[in-house]
Design a protein around this motif. Structure first.
Motif, mmCIF file in Angstrom:
data_model
loop_
_atom_site.group_PDB
_atom_site.id
_atom_site.type_symbol
_atom_site.label_atom_id
_atom_site.label_comp_id
_atom_site.label_asym_id
_atom_site.label_seq_id
_atom_site.Cartn_x
_atom_site.Cartn_y
_atom_site.Cartn_z
ATOM 1 N N THR A 177 -1.905 8.818 1.410
ATOM 2 C CA THR A 177 -2.211 7.419 1.118
ATOM 3 C C THR A 177 -3.168 7.327 -0.062
ATOM 4 O O THR A 177 -3.710 8.338 -0.511
ATOM 5 N N ASN A 203 -5.646 4.785 0.162
ATOM 6 C CA ASN A 203 -6.622 3.851 0.699
ATOM 7 C C ASN A 203 -7.162 4.414 2.006
ATOM 8 O O ASN A 203 -6.391 4.790 2.892
ATOM 9 N N VAL A 239 -6.052 2.513 5.159
ATOM 10 C CA VAL A 239 -4.652 2.832 5.449
ATOM 11 C C VAL A 239 -4.541 4.244 6.013
ATOM 12 O O VAL A 239 -3.766 4.495 6.949
ATOM 13 N N GLU A 256 0.842 -1.200 0.000
ATOM 14 C CA GLU A 256 0.000 0.000 0.000
ATOM 15 C C GLU A 256 0.876 1.249 0.000
ATOM 16 O O GLU A 256 1.714 1.413 0.890
#
Length: 427
Positions: A293, A295, A298, A263
């Protein structure tokens, strides 16, 4: 035999549906008009580059944009939207929905070092992210669109946005405030398009992607509270500078040891301030940074981990901390269905081999807030040219743009709007 002929007719129909819906005649009009206006558009860009203004302070830029729009002859102009934003309409001669095009107007607190003849005249302020290009391109698109109203089946809303780089502390601004003040209404926006210059793409190329195009971004401030003492007697105090150093190093384990390595995530401290002279251990140190990020899960995990690392690292050294998080923008999301529809348009402009799929960037964009509300497509405009030194990254004092990219940007924004409205009208 009839079945074979029918089969090939079906295949030909399927292939033809992948072609741009505008005719070659429309394309040639847009090319011709963008060429005719290019000298003016370049001069507009250079004027804005020489007179950059910070977020929520774009008074002269806003006035300049509104003046050009009046000269161009758009149908409606609203000023002072979200402080200094400008919103205008170009109404087609045939009814239909509304599509919006956005350009950001604000500059950065960067001291320019390009030595261009039109370099910034505002000390410590520079268009180091290409917003001068974006604004000039949208003005150029306005000039083109007003001259092809017969080809517009609906309305094009031109959104000149202030404070994309983020409103100053304690102020509201940017896309969120424009939305709050009704930019998506009157008429309702069916889809949104925007472009951004890309120093990694050669001039003559357009970049695109589906799904996440730009990272979410959350700002943070950390105050480390120690105990001031003479530099010669550190054991009598608590050194917030040393504690801050441990915190900064520990923050990097968020990416390397906490978040799934598959990620993308970036944690950056971009500013640190503490101390008054070399023989005093100070009371406090302040840090400012961002978390980026692609996501939402995340994103939440990184924020909570950062808070924990800051507090527990400081506690281990006997210091105290205060942490504040400032959400800026979610992920910029390109809707695949819309993007797939519009790819033939981009390929018509620069050729199939020059439309490239790019990786998601870790930079953030509050265009994401528009993209949360309606289908959106955010593309990149290549500006790189090593021969003229157009090789430097965004947000640096050396950023140079190959201005041959500007007419391509004008064509892209103009034809994306015309193409979308015509295709949408068919539904």
């Amino acid at each position: 035999m009839k079945n074979i002929i029918l089969f090939f007719l079906i295949i030909m129909t399927m292939n033809s549906s992948k072609s741009p819906v505008f005719s070659d005649d429309v394309y040639q009009k847009v090319v011709s008009l963008s060429n005719d206006s290019n000298a003016d558009v370049v001069q507009w860009r250079r004027h804005m580059h020489a007179h950059p203004e910070l977020s929520n302070r774009e008074t002269e830029t806003s006035r300049f944009v509104a003046e050009r729009l009046r000269e161009i002859g758009v149908d409606d102009i609203k000023t002072n939207v979200a402080h200094h934003g400008v919103v205008a309409l170009v109404k087609g001669n045939r009814p239909g929905p509304c599509v919006a095009l956005r350009a950001d107007m604000d500059a950065l607190p960067v001291t320019e070092q390009t030595h261009l003849p039109f370099a910034s005249t505002n000390a410590g302020v520079m268009h180091a992210c290409g917003h001068d290009v974006h604004t000039a391109v949208l003005l150029g698109a306005a000039e083109v669109l007003t001259q092809i109203r017969d080809e517009i089946q609906g309305t094009v809303k031109l959104v000149f946005q202030p404070a994309e780089e983020g409103a100053p502390a304690g102020e509201k601004g940017g896309a969120s405030l424009m939305i709050e003040e009704g930019v998506m209404k009157d008429p309702d926006v069916a889809a949104f398009f925007a472009l951004h210059i890309d120093p990694d793409l050669p001039v003559g190329e357009l970049g695109y992607g589906f799904g996440s195009m730009a990272a979410s971004a959350d700002g943070f401030t950390v105050k480390v509270i120690g105990k001031q003492v003479h530099a010669a007697r550190p054991w009598q105090g608590i050194d917030p500078i040393v504690v801050s150093a441990h915190i900064i190093v520990a923050m990097q384990t968020i990416a390397s040891r906490v978040i799934d390595a598959r990620e993308p995530i970036v944690v950056t401290v971009g500013k640190i301030d503490g101390g008054v002279r070399g023989n005093i251990i100070p009371e406090n140190v302040n840090m400012v940074g961002t978390i980026r990020t692609h996501n939402e899960t995340v994103r939440a995990q990184a924020i909570e981990t950062l808070k924990r690392i800051v507090h527990q690292t400081a506690e281990a050294h006997g210091a105290k901390t205060e942490v504040e998080i400032y959400p800026y923008a979610p992920v910029v999301w390109n809707e695949e269905a819309l993007g797939t529809r519009m790819l033939p348009t981009l390929k018509k402009i620069v050729g199939e081999d020059h439309v490239v799929r790019t990786k998601p960037m870790m930079g953030a964009e509050d265009f994401a807030l528009f993209a949360q509300l309606v289908p959106s497509f955010y593309i990149r405009l290549g500006i790189r040219n090593e021969k003229i030194g157009a090789i430097h990254a965004l947000h640096t004092p050396y950023l140079i743009v190959d201005e041959n990219s500007i007419p391509l940007g004008v064509r892209a924004m103009s034809l994306l709007a015309v193409d979308f409205l015509r295709e949408q009208k068919k539904k």
